[in-house]
Motif scaffolding. Sequence first.
Motif, PDB file in Angstrom:
ATOM      1  N   LEU A  61      10.284  -7.622 -13.201  1.00 41.37           N
ATOM      2  CA  LEU A  61      11.606  -8.246 -13.089  1.00 41.37           C
ATOM      3  C   LEU A  61      11.803  -8.985 -11.776  1.00 41.37           C
ATOM      4  O   LEU A  61      12.742  -9.769 -11.649  1.00 41.37           O
ATOM      5  CB  LEU A  61      12.690  -7.180 -13.271  1.00 41.37           C
ATOM      6  CG  LEU A  61      12.809  -6.607 -14.681  1.00 41.37           C
ATOM      7  CD1 LEU A  61      13.790  -5.441 -14.712  1.00 41.37           C
ATOM      8  CD2 LEU A  61      13.233  -7.685 -15.675  1.00 41.37           C
ATOM      9  N   ALA A  62      10.930  -8.748 -10.794  1.00 43.28           N
ATOM     10  CA  ALA A  62      11.030  -9.441  -9.511  1.00 43.28           C
ATOM     11  C   ALA A  62      10.408 -10.830  -9.557  1.00 43.28           C
ATOM     12  O   ALA A  62      10.430 -11.546  -8.540  1.00 43.28           O
ATOM     13  CB  ALA A  62      10.347  -8.606  -8.424  1.00 43.28           C
ATOM     14  N   LEU A  63       9.894 -11.249 -10.718  1.00 42.61           N
ATOM     15  CA  LEU A  63       9.121 -12.486 -10.804  1.00 42.61           C
ATOM     16  C   LEU A  63       9.894 -13.657 -11.399  1.00 42.61           C
ATOM     17  O   LEU A  63       9.289 -14.636 -11.844  1.00 42.61           O
ATOM     18  CB  LEU A  63       7.854 -12.231 -11.626  1.00 42.61           C
ATOM     19  CG  LEU A  63       6.885 -11.216 -11.024  1.00 42.61           C
ATOM     20  CD1 LEU A  63       5.696 -10.987 -11.957  1.00 42.61           C
ATOM     21  CD2 LEU A  63       6.410 -11.676  -9.651  1.00 42.61           C
ATOM     22  N   ASP A  64      11.200 -13.580 -11.424  1.00 41.32           N
ATOM     23  CA  ASP A  64      12.034 -14.701 -11.874  1.00 41.32           C
ATOM     24  C   ASP A  64      11.673 -15.132 -13.296  1.00 41.32           C
ATOM     25  O   ASP A  64      11.342 -16.288 -13.568  1.00 41.32           O
ATOM     26  CB  ASP A  64      11.908 -15.885 -10.908  1.00 41.32           C
ATOM     27  CG  ASP A  64      12.902 -16.996 -11.208  1.00 41.32           C
ATOM     28  OD1 ASP A  64      13.997 -16.681 -11.732  1.00 41.32           O
ATOM     29  OD2 ASP A  64      12.593 -18.172 -10.934  1.00 41.32           O
ATOM     30  N   LEU A  65      11.757 -14.182 -14.219  1.00 41.99           N
ATOM     31  CA  LEU A  65      11.404 -14.433 -15.604  1.00 41.99           C
ATOM     32  C   LEU A  65      12.608 -14.885 -16.414  1.00 41.99           C
ATOM     33  O   LEU A  65      13.746 -14.546 -16.104  1.00 41.99           O
ATOM     34  CB  LEU A  65      10.830 -13.159 -16.231  1.00 41.99           C
ATOM     35  CG  LEU A  65       9.581 -12.578 -15.591  1.00 41.99           C
ATOM     36  CD1 LEU A  65       9.214 -11.275 -16.277  1.00 41.99           C
ATOM     37  CD2 LEU A  65       8.425 -13.560 -15.649  1.00 41.99           C
ATOM     38  N   ASP A  66      12.337 -15.614 -17.485  1.00 40.55           N
ATOM     39  CA  ASP A  66      13.368 -15.957 -18.463  1.00 40.55           C
ATOM     40  C   ASP A  66      13.497 -14.886 -19.538  1.00 40.55           C
ATOM     41  O   ASP A  66      14.595 -14.651 -20.057  1.00 40.55           O
ATOM     42  CB  ASP A  66      13.037 -17.294 -19.141  1.00 40.55           C
ATOM     43  CG  ASP A  66      12.992 -18.446 -18.165  1.00 40.55           C
ATOM     44  OD1 ASP A  66      14.031 -18.718 -17.542  1.00 40.55           O
ATOM     45  OD2 ASP A  66      11.915 -19.049 -18.030  1.00 40.55           O
ATOM     46  N   GLY A  67      12.373 -14.265 -19.890  1.00 43.92           N
ATOM     47  CA  GLY A  67      12.402 -13.275 -20.951  1.00 43.92           C
ATOM     48  C   GLY A  67      11.259 -12.289 -20.840  1.00 43.92           C
ATOM     49  O   GLY A  67      10.255 -12.544 -20.175  1.00 43.92           O
ATOM     50  N   ILE A  68      11.428 -11.162 -21.510  1.00 40.85           N
ATOM     51  CA  ILE A  68      10.403 -10.119 -21.554  1.00 40.85           C
ATOM     52  C   ILE A  68      10.213  -9.682 -22.992  1.00 40.85           C
ATOM     53  O   ILE A  68      11.192  -9.488 -23.730  1.00 40.85           O
ATOM     54  CB  ILE A  68      10.802  -8.909 -20.678  1.00 40.85           C
ATOM     55  CG1 ILE A  68      10.649  -9.258 -19.200  1.00 40.85           C
ATOM     56  CG2 ILE A  68       9.972  -7.678 -21.007  1.00 40.85           C
ATOM     57  CD1 ILE A  68      11.034  -8.128 -18.260  1.00 40.85           C
ATOM     58  N   VAL A  69       8.961  -9.505 -23.373  1.00 38.76           N
ATOM     59  CA  VAL A  69       8.602  -8.932 -24.671  1.00 38.76           C
ATOM     60  C   VAL A  69       8.220  -7.479 -24.435  1.00 38.76           C
ATOM     61  O   VAL A  69       7.299  -7.195 -23.667  1.00 38.76           O
ATOM     62  CB  VAL A  69       7.444  -9.705 -25.323  1.00 38.76           C
ATOM     63  CG1 VAL A  69       7.000  -9.028 -26.613  1.00 38.76           C
ATOM     64  CG2 VAL A  69       7.853 -11.154 -25.583  1.00 38.76           C
ATOM     65  N   ILE A  70       8.928  -6.556 -25.087  1.00 38.61           N
ATOM     66  CA  ILE A  70       8.725  -5.123 -24.884  1.00 38.61           C
ATOM     67  C   ILE A  70       8.034  -4.537 -26.109  1.00 38.61           C
ATOM     68  O   ILE A  70       8.562  -4.604 -27.223  1.00 38.61           O
ATOM     69  CB  ILE A  70      10.062  -4.413 -24.620  1.00 38.61           C
ATOM     70  CG1 ILE A  70      10.658  -4.906 -23.295  1.00 38.61           C
ATOM     71  CG2 ILE A  70       9.888  -2.900 -24.608  1.00 38.61           C
ATOM     72  CD1 ILE A  70      12.028  -4.329 -22.986  1.00 38.61           C
ATOM     73  N   ALA A  71       6.835  -3.978 -25.887  1.00 38.45           N
ATOM     74  CA  ALA A  71       6.064  -3.344 -26.962  1.00 38.45           C
ATOM     75  C   ALA A  71       5.505  -2.019 -26.442  1.00 38.45           C
ATOM     76  O   ALA A  71       4.295  -1.800 -26.427  1.00 38.45           O
ATOM     77  CB  ALA A  71       4.957  -4.262 -27.435  1.00 38.45           C
TER      78      ALA A  71
END
Length: 328
Positions: A61-71
Motif C-alpha cells: 500500500l506504500a507504493l501508490d497503487l490504483d488497485g489491488i487483487v486479493i487472492a
Amino acid sequence: MTGLRLGFLGTGWIGRHRMAAIVDNGLADVIAISDPSDEMQLEALAIAPAAAVVADLDRMLALDLDGIVIATPSALHAAQTIQALDAGVAVFCQKPLGRSAEEVDAVLAAARRADRLLHVDLSYRHTAAMQAIADRIRSGGLGRPQLVELVFHNAYGPDKAWFYDPALSGGGCVMDLGVHLIDLALWTLGWPAVEEVRAHLFAGGAPLGDRTDVVEDLATASLTLEGGTVVTLACSWRLHAGEEAAIAARFYGTDGGAGMSNVAGSFFDFEGHWHRGTAREVLSVPPDAWGGRAAVAWAERLASDPRYDPAADRYRDTARALDRIYGR
C-alpha cells in the motif's frame, strides 16, 4: 506504462491467472506482488518480471497503487480489503468477500466510505452460457420463474488445511462452491428477496448439527424467493459422482427453460441451452476463455471510473442467504 498501477496479494494459481488476464489485455502494470511462497512469487514474476516483491500488504500500500487483487485465504479477505480501501485503493477480491454477512457489511461500509471500486471474483457470471441465459431471462423469455436447480459437486475437495477449519473458512462446500451458484441465481433473476431457507449440512456422512470443529462436505438447501420461485442447491466435496465435477444452473419458468452445465466433467467447459417444451436451442459451446473476465471487467471499470459501484451492495444479499443456510 498502461496507466493503472496494480498490486497482487496472493499469487497462487487463481491470483496468477487473474494477473495474466489483466496483463494480456494491456490494462495495467503490475507494480508489486506478495505471497508467502517463494515458488509462487517466482511464477508470478514470470508473468510480470518488473514487479517488486514485497513482504506484506502494508508495504504494498506504500507504493501508490490504483488497485489491488486479493487472492489470499478466506479468513483474510475482509480485513485486507478494508485495509486497502481505507488507504484509497480499489479492490478485486476472491470469493468469499467475507466469512459472514457481518464481515461483508463491514467491507461494503469501507468501500462506500472510501468511494473506491470493489468487485468480487464471481466468475461464473462471465461465462458465455450465463451471459446468454441471463439476457433471455431478463427479456422475459422464461415467463414467471418457478424453479432454479443449482448443482456443484467437486470430486476432489480443497487441498489446503484452512478450508477445513470453520474459523478460517467460514464454511465448507457451500462457502467454497455454493456461493457461486446462489449468486448466479439471484443475479440472473434480478435480486429478488429471499423469504425462506431450509438446509441440510453433512460432514463425513453425518449431519453437521451444532458441531463447530468441522465444515460440511455435502449440503442441500431450498430457498423460496419473493414471488414464489424456489431455488434448490446441492453441492459437495468428494462426492462419488462418476466424474471430476458436476456443475449446473437450470432455470424453469411458465414460458420456457434454460440451463448452463459443464461438459464431460470439466471444471472449465460449459454449454448453454434454451428450452421450450421438448425443443432445445444451443446458446453457447466451448471453448470459452471465461476465467479472467471478471478481473478484466474490474480493471476496465477502474481505468474509467474508480468510484464505488453501487452494484456491490448486492454482495450482501448473497452473504445473507449463505448465513441463513448455515443457520446464522
